[in-house]
Design a protein around this motif. Structure first.
Motif, PDB file in Angstrom:
ATOM      1  N   ARG A 122      14.949  14.991  22.063  1.00  0.00           N
ATOM      2  CA  ARG A 122      15.918  13.958  21.552  1.00  0.00           C
ATOM      3  C   ARG A 122      16.667  13.506  22.547  1.00  0.00           C
ATOM      4  O   ARG A 122      16.922  14.168  23.522  1.00  0.00           O
ATOM      5  CB  ARG A 122      17.231  14.904  20.636  1.00  0.00           C
ATOM      6  CG  ARG A 122      17.023  14.070  19.102  1.00  0.00           C
ATOM      7  CD  ARG A 122      18.094  14.985  18.330  1.00  0.00           C
ATOM      8  NE  ARG A 122      19.249  15.563  18.938  1.00  0.00           N
ATOM      9  CZ  ARG A 122      19.606  16.766  18.758  1.00  0.00           C
ATOM     10  NH1 ARG A 122      19.098  17.367  17.837  1.00  0.00           N
ATOM     11  NH2 ARG A 122      20.803  17.098  19.331  1.00  0.00           N
ATOM     12  N   ASP A 124      19.602  12.664  23.539  1.00  0.00           N
ATOM     13  CA  ASP A 124      20.873  13.216  24.114  1.00  0.00           C
ATOM     14  C   ASP A 124      20.564  14.468  24.615  1.00  0.00           C
ATOM     15  O   ASP A 124      21.282  14.835  25.753  1.00  0.00           O
ATOM     16  CB  ASP A 124      21.976  13.428  22.892  1.00  0.00           C
ATOM     17  CG  ASP A 124      21.388  14.391  21.922  1.00  0.00           C
ATOM     18  OD1 ASP A 124      20.128  14.125  21.384  1.00  0.00           O
ATOM     19  OD2 ASP A 124      22.038  15.375  21.488  1.00  0.00           O
ATOM     20  N   ALA A 127      19.096  13.263  28.257  1.00  0.00           N
ATOM     21  CA  ALA A 127      20.067  12.573  28.913  1.00  0.00           C
ATOM     22  C   ALA A 127      20.988  13.726  29.782  1.00  0.00           C
ATOM     23  O   ALA A 127      21.293  13.383  31.198  1.00  0.00           O
ATOM     24  CB  ALA A 127      21.108  11.920  27.982  1.00  0.00           C
ATOM     25  N   LYS A 128      20.815  14.956  29.492  1.00  0.00           N
ATOM     26  CA  LYS A 128      21.350  16.055  30.088  1.00  0.00           C
ATOM     27  C   LYS A 128      20.677  16.262  31.396  1.00  0.00           C
ATOM     28  O   LYS A 128      21.152  16.851  32.173  1.00  0.00           O
ATOM     29  CB  LYS A 128      21.877  17.166  29.493  1.00  0.00           C
ATOM     30  CG  LYS A 128      23.028  17.109  28.444  1.00  0.00           C
ATOM     31  CD  LYS A 128      23.395  18.330  28.006  1.00  0.00           C
ATOM     32  CE  LYS A 128      24.111  17.946  26.579  1.00  0.00           C
ATOM     33  NZ  LYS A 128      24.000  19.062  25.679  1.00  0.00           N
TER      34      LYS A 128
END
Ligand code: IPM
Ligand code: MG
Length: 358
Positions: A122, A124, A127-128
């Motif tokens: 996913r 999100d 993105a980390k």
């Protein structure tokens, strides 16, 4: 300026294509920095079965032992699926690891910002970011334990056994602690101590050794949970220490979350400087000869060879930066094209793009 003798084992399937790409890259690096890389090719795997009737000829073992390092493609394919077990192409790989005493397998996995859209996680989570290395024990455990067929309680049965000595666990754990020290000082030791006795010994030893490394934060994780956490929160991992079998499985999982298995290099190391460097993926017989193979994992494996066996960090950086740049500029092979709309490059075209940026 230095001279290095590299034993080259191209192997089967896409092996020859991807290894040729990595050899070209090394040639260019040699010219740029004034080193000489001497390549000597040896057969192993299915091609050796075809030529000599055995997956790992003596000559290959001797040649690899005598070399400064080994660059390997991949072995195996459906053509040799029916050969007796002791002659399987995979035996070549296991035999080389054992013969060269390569008990440490380093498998780094990180997300390239340019490839975020090729990642199956996913957005999100992606993105980390993540940047982890799996430290896999490579010459012990169930891969090398006693196995066979026998008459069991319910008739004929098969068995494989896992054994780990204190010595084997200590030396791989030491590599993992030292690796953690050079990174973010976090170590997760993955086992199945709620069921397996080998895992309980593994845990005892890791805990004892942790006292020698107060600067490294150590935790234990069951392998089933680790498989889950890798896709749930990969950013929480720095160094993952684990056994041969668990490392095999978790490293395929880790590769997929980077976007493609075609991106992950590996280094297999022992006590000396000589190592074996290979992509973590297999011989991909379905795309062999089509030009679709991604050479990046093998090219990055060559970079690891420069870094770990030849102490050529600057040269290794140069290769890694070139790969990164090519990805940033939007060039893709078929496996990482995703929804990017890029026209997929062939193995040789991608190699050429990387070489232009060295
Ligand atoms: C790997 C491969 C090998 C392994 C096979 C081909 C024997 O899957 O290097 O991960 O299981 O070690
Ligand atoms: Mg594997």
């Amino acid at each position: 300026m230095a001279k290095f003798n590299i034993a080259v084992v191209k192997g089967d399937g896409i092996g020859p294509e991807i290894v040729s790409g990595a050899m070209e890259v090394l040639e260019v690096i040699g010219k740029k920095y004034g080193h000489t890389f001497n390549f000597t090719e040896y057969l192993a795997g299915g091609c050796a079965i075809d030529a000599f009737g055995v997956p790992l000829p003596e000559e290959t073992v001797a040649g690899c032992k005598a070399a400064d390092s080994v660059l390997l493609g991949a072995v195996g394919g459906p053509k040799w699926d029916e050969v007796p077990n002791h002659l399987r192409p995979e035996k070549a790989l296991l035999g080389l690891r054992a013969a060269l005493g390569l008990y440490t397998n380093l498998r780094p996995a990180k997300i390239y910002p340019a490839l975020m859209e090729a990642c199956t996680l996913r957005p999100d989570i992606v993105a980390k970011g993540f940047d982890l290395v799996i430290v896999r024990e490579l010459t012990g455990g169930i891969y090398f334990g006693e196995r066979g067929r026998r008459d069991g309680k319910y008739g004929p049965e098969a068995y494989d056994t896992e054994a780990y000595s204190v010595m084997e666990i200590e030396r791989i754990a030491r590599t993992a602690f030292e690796t953690a020290r050079k990174r973010r000082c976090n170590l997760v030791s993955v086992d199945k101590a709620n069921v397996l006795e080998t895992s309980r010994l593994w845990r005892e030893i890791v805990h004892k050794m942790a006292e020698e490394y107060p600067d490294v934060e150590v935790s234990d994780m069951y392998v089933d949970n680790a498989a889950m956490q890798l896709v749930r929160e990969p950013s929480r991992f720095d160094v993952v220490l684990t056994s041969n079998m668990f490392g095999d499985i978790l490293s395929d999982e880790a590769s997929q979350i980077t976007g493609s298995i075609g991106l992950l290099p590996s280094a297999s190391l022992g006590e000396g400087k000589c190592g074996m460097y290979e992509p973590i993926h297999g011989s991909a017989p379905d795309i062999a000869g089509t030009g679709k193979a991604n050479p990046m994992a093998t090219i990055l494996s060559a970079a690891m060879m420069l870094r770990y066996s030849f102490d050529l960090a600057e040269e290794a950086d140069c290769i890694e930066n070139a790969v990164n740049q090519v990805l940033e500029e939007g060039f893709r092979t078929a496996d990482i094209v995703g929804n990017s709309g890029a026209v997929p490059l062939s193995c040789t075209e991608m190699t050429a793009k990387i070489i232009e940026r060295l």
